[in-house]
Design a protein around this motif. Sequence first.
Motif, mmCIF file in Angstrom:
data_model
loop_
_atom_site.group_PDB
_atom_site.id
_atom_site.type_symbol
_atom_site.label_atom_id
_atom_site.label_comp_id
_atom_site.label_asym_id
_atom_site.label_seq_id
_atom_site.Cartn_x
_atom_site.Cartn_y
_atom_site.Cartn_z
ATOM 1 N N GLU A 76 16.620 1.395 -81.994
ATOM 2 C CA GLU A 76 16.124 0.156 -82.580
ATOM 3 C C GLU A 76 14.827 0.329 -83.360
ATOM 4 N N GLY A 77 14.453 1.602 -83.668
ATOM 5 C CA GLY A 77 13.384 1.784 -84.636
ATOM 6 C C GLY A 77 12.187 2.609 -84.223
ATOM 7 N N PHE A 78 12.067 3.012 -82.974
ATOM 8 C CA PHE A 78 10.924 3.811 -82.555
ATOM 9 C C PHE A 78 11.052 5.224 -83.116
ATOM 10 N N SER A 79 9.935 5.787 -83.591
ATOM 11 C CA SER A 79 9.978 7.142 -84.153
ATOM 12 C C SER A 79 8.729 7.944 -83.814
ATOM 13 N N GLY A 80 7.923 7.464 -82.855
ATOM 14 C CA GLY A 80 6.693 8.156 -82.495
ATOM 15 C C GLY A 80 6.922 9.249 -81.472
ATOM 16 N N PRO A 81 5.836 9.914 -81.038
ATOM 17 C CA PRO A 81 5.962 10.975 -80.035
ATOM 18 C C PRO A 81 6.193 10.417 -78.630
ATOM 19 N N ILE A 82 6.891 11.211 -77.804
ATOM 20 C CA ILE A 82 7.104 10.903 -76.387
ATOM 21 C C ILE A 82 6.478 12.047 -75.605
ATOM 22 N N TYR A 83 5.368 11.773 -74.924
ATOM 23 C CA TYR A 83 4.617 12.810 -74.225
ATOM 24 C C TYR A 83 5.067 12.928 -72.767
ATOM 25 N N CYS A 84 5.234 14.165 -72.296
ATOM 26 C CA CYS A 84 5.631 14.395 -70.904
ATOM 27 C C CYS A 84 5.406 15.860 -70.565
ATOM 28 N N GLU A 89 10.804 17.130 -69.801
ATOM 29 C CA GLU A 89 11.583 17.265 -71.038
ATOM 30 C C GLU A 89 12.920 17.951 -70.753
ATOM 31 N N GLU A 90 12.896 19.019 -69.967
ATOM 32 C CA GLU A 90 14.124 19.763 -69.680
ATOM 33 C C GLU A 90 15.125 18.902 -68.906
ATOM 34 N N LEU A 91 14.632 18.133 -67.937
ATOM 35 C CA LEU A 91 15.523 17.271 -67.163
ATOM 36 C C LEU A 91 16.064 16.128 -68.016
ATOM 37 N N CYS A 92 15.227 15.562 -68.867
ATOM 38 C CA CYS A 92 15.700 14.486 -69.758
ATOM 39 C C CYS A 92 16.760 14.992 -70.721
ATOM 40 N N SER A 93 16.721 16.278 -71.039
ATOM 41 C CA SER A 93 17.720 16.837 -71.959
ATOM 42 C C SER A 93 19.121 16.794 -71.369
ATOM 43 N N ILE A 94 19.224 16.649 -70.037
ATOM 44 C CA ILE A 94 20.550 16.469 -69.434
ATOM 45 C C ILE A 94 20.789 15.014 -69.034
ATOM 46 N N LEU A 95 19.744 14.329 -68.577
ATOM 47 C CA LEU A 95 19.920 12.961 -68.082
ATOM 48 C C LEU A 95 20.216 11.966 -69.199
ATOM 49 N N LEU A 96 19.505 12.052 -70.305
ATOM 50 C CA LEU A 96 19.676 11.046 -71.363
ATOM 51 C C LEU A 96 21.029 11.160 -72.065
#
Length: 535
Positions: A76-84, A89-96
């Motif tokens: 829906e339009g967000f394009s900024g950075p996501i800090y973690c 990051e590695e876990l989100c690469s499978i969860l999302l």
Amino acid sequence: MKITFLGAARTVTGSCYLIEVGEKKMLVDCGMFQGSKLVKAFNEKEFLFNPGDIDAVVLTHAHVDHSGLLPKLVKEGFSGPIYCTKSTEELCSILLPDSAHIQESDAEFANRKGMRAGKKFVEPLFTVDDANRALKLFRVKDFGKEFTVIPGVRVILRVAGHILGSSFIEMTVTEGDKQTRLIFTGDIGQPNQPIIDDPSKLPPADFVITESTYGNRVHEAYDKEGELANIVNDTVERGGNVIIPAFAVGRTQVLLYYFQKLISEGKMPEVPIYVDSPMANRATAITLTNPEEYDEEARALYEMQGRRLVAMHNLRFTATAQESMAINDTPGPKIILSASGMADAGRILHHLKHNLWRKECSVVFAGFQAEGSLGRQIIDGTKKVKIMGETISVCAKIYNMKGFSAHADKEQLMAWYSAMPTSPKAFFVTHGEIDASLALADELGRKLGTATYVPHFGDTVEITGTEWQVHASEIVQAEPAALELKGYLQGMERDYLLQRSKIEQIVTRDASKADMVRKKMEKLRKYMEDLLKDI
């Protein structure tokens, strides 16, 4: 500065906080709502901000109730950075992507069914492409190193000890000559749990936004390794299977750690152990390749076993659906760990369907079960459940091992806060069912002498330095009918909690009456869900 509570407000899931500093806007977490249909309906609603206006996101950890709506945010339009952190990051690469696949599959199923009924076309909440676009925005930050998120906002990620990569956020906001120190806890882990380090000590802060998942409970002090061994031994002796609905991230890895320990000490037989979840398989691989986050005991074991944390000959990882279905055709007792942890989706449903009706089997819940989930129904004592369209009798032995929770309990949270160098000006208590949040708020106020507030969805707190003022949700103020319904539903929620506590007393005296009360509770829950559909 303004903080608006847009999730996990008087409920456990959907963590999301909008922070406005001057003309800039950022989010802490952007999580999915989980549990009953009443709660899940919030995922379908529009964000109460323009996603394109958000400059950045800081993510506490990978669990989908904290990260799961990031693909929708990007869509829906967000394009900024996501800090973690790196592991997040590695876990989100499978969860999302996995969550996105579920959204696409659910929409496809609804459309096949809806076409026959002449219903409107259903769009998925977000797609795998949306999830992959979100992952490209991730920016990894190390624990303990300060960085700037937006002008005037500096952040340090500290170890939260909840799951691999989990952090609490130490935030410093500077506006003119005013400075405000805040803590966003995310989810805080129990001290002394296996594999990962304990939560870091809290620095001084003016305000703390705290979770309260176990805010009214204390984890039982008992030998959970011994109980786990007894469950396995008893079930194997009966010739049954041990079914464990296990969260793919965190809980699965901890259970494997314990099983390895028990087998090596000769306290349980070396029966086949199946990890039947592609997500859990990948999450386990990530856990095994991030030894820098291990505690001292896990690091020592890792080195002793040739740089392997888990090394069991009887451990099987299944990948395909065919392999999953073949597990229940394999003769002899076995242990099956499968997602989801609340038994509300995934391959675990297949295993419950095949084993829940068998009195020689055992089902072990080793984590929090949200209101409305299948897991919650089973541990509350229901005698029949519907799984994949089929009514299944609950004849297996049911165990609710609360000691495995990855959340700190009331006393552990209080000890953590009591060790702060100075007490905050106020605690904002979130991420808990209403009884848990109110209980923790009361405890904080009485023991630490600080102000506390349990926000409603949409409430805003305006902060200038160390001064603060709460503004009630404009959403509710603008809709009198919504306010009336909110009060009505909260009253029903209190009645529901009361009935649940009565069950615990009745079940020990008269099982037939307990069944009657459970049926009334189920009718109450369905009635609440139907009310929401009519809004």
